[in-house]
Structures are given as structure tokens and as C-alpha cells.
Design a protein around this motif. Sequence first.
Motif, PDB file in Angstrom:
ATOM      1  N   GLU A   1       0.947  -1.595   0.185  1.00 16.55           N
ATOM      2  CA  GLU A   1       0.123  -0.532   0.400  1.00 16.55           C
ATOM      3  C   GLU A   1       0.546   1.286   0.158  1.00 16.55           C
ATOM      4  OE1 GLU A   1      -3.192   0.161  -0.779  1.00 16.55           O
ATOM      5  OE2 GLU A   1      -2.993  -2.005  -0.661  1.00 16.55           O
ATOM      6  N   VAL A   2       1.707   1.190   0.645  1.00 18.66           N
ATOM      7  CA  VAL A   2       2.879   2.309   0.370  1.00 18.66           C
ATOM      8  C   VAL A   2       3.477   2.522  -0.604  1.00 18.66           C
ATOM      9  CG1 VAL A   2       5.377   3.264   1.347  1.00 18.66           C
ATOM     10  CG2 VAL A   2       3.740   2.077   2.964  1.00 18.66           C
ATOM     11  N   LEU A   3       4.377   1.284  -1.467  1.00 13.24           N
ATOM     12  CA  LEU A   3       4.617   1.491  -2.695  1.00 13.24           C
ATOM     13  C   LEU A   3       3.073   1.962  -3.993  1.00 13.24           C
ATOM     14  CD1 LEU A   3       6.808   1.447  -5.262  1.00 13.24           C
ATOM     15  CD2 LEU A   3       5.017  -1.772  -5.096  1.00 13.24           C
ATOM     16  N   ARG A   4       2.203   1.517  -3.520  1.00 15.16           N
ATOM     17  CA  ARG A   4       0.584   1.914  -4.467  1.00 15.16           C
ATOM     18  C   ARG A   4       0.011   4.061  -4.649  1.00 15.16           C
ATOM     19  NH1 ARG A   4      -3.524  -1.105  -6.237  1.00 15.16           N
ATOM     20  NH2 ARG A   4      -2.899  -2.863  -4.451  1.00 15.16           N
ATOM     21  N   GLY A   5       0.415   3.905  -3.196  1.00 12.36           N
ATOM     22  CA  GLY A   5       0.874   5.224  -2.857  1.00 12.36           C
ATOM     23  C   GLY A   5       1.393   6.384  -3.430  1.00 12.36           C
TER      24      GLY A   5
END
Length: 197
Positions: free
Chosen positions: A17-21
Motif C-alpha cells: 500500500e505504501v508502494l501503491r501510494g
Amino acid sequence: MEQHGTRIGRPPKAEPEVLRGQLLDLIALRGYENVSMGSLAETVGMSVRTLHRYFPTKADIVWGGIEVSVDALTAELDAAAESSPIVDAVAHAITNVFARNVEDLTTMRARLRLIALSPELRTNRSSTFEGWRHTVIHFVATRRGEPAQALIPVTAGAAIHTAVIEALHWWGLQEDPRDPAECITQALHGLSNVNNR
């Protein structure tokens, strides 16, 4: 060890989710149609192969991560009071689904803005959102005591689903301070009262 400025060795790990952001920020900056998986991978410092492990396609970066919401919506609709009107029951169920959501509203707005502005993403409908459509149609059919393939469940369920999606797109494009579930509730009530001034 580095060679020609390129990292070699074990690919870096990232929280999905950090990468997605990070990727959503890049896509928003450059435009969905203007980026490739290769350019995104290079910018975040990983190989294309590694990026594909997180997100099989570019569309999955934007659409993915909400798969569990179908089961959550189904559970909420199953628990809806029999006395509650169909539109009210759907609005209440969606409000409860969003209450469980752990995604930051800033990230959610960025995701929805991208979908609203990209014809390619809007065409490439998420299987999750199709799951929502089938769930709502099934709920309408059950409430009416009709088959899910009957005319009214199909058309009414699809209309409710479309109102939900368009409300989400609207929220993504606006700076409205309300929670997206509030906008969905207003849209659904507007749908049911469209003939009233």
C-alpha cells in the motif's frame, strides 16, 4: 555494489500500500496513459519483474487493493433489516463498508480521480466493482422475491450500482470535505426521490 548507477542484487522490498501510494502520485503527475510499468519501476527503484509481483498490470495499481470490499458489502446487505427500504439498506451497507476501510482518504481520492479522468481506466472496469454490481442486483432480487435475472432486479440493481460509482467519481474530482460514503448516500437518496423537488 552498483554498476552505472543501477542497483543490482536483491530487489528492494516494499509495503504494497505504501508502494501503491507512491505509484499513484507518479501516475497522477504524469497521466495514466503516459506512463508504463517500466518507467514506474525505474522511478521507484525496482525491476519491472518485481513491480509485476506487486501489481500484475498497470490498471491493478489503481483498481487493486479493494477486493475484500465485495465480501464486506455482501455481509452488510445480508444483515440489513427486512423493514429497511432497498435504497436505504444499500446506503447503510456501503457506509459500514467504508467505515472498515483503512485506506487514507487522500490516497482514495487520488485513485478515484485517476479513474474519473482516464477513459482507459473507466473502460477497464475492476472485477471488484463488477462484483459490487452483481451483489446489489442479487440483493434487489432477494428483497423482491424474484430471480436475479428478472427485469427489475437487473435494471434497478444496475442503476443503484451506477449511482454509487458516479458518486465516487464525483467525490474524487471535487474537494468536498465529506466522507465518500456520505456522497453515495446523498446520491442514492436522490435517485430514489428524483421525481420530487
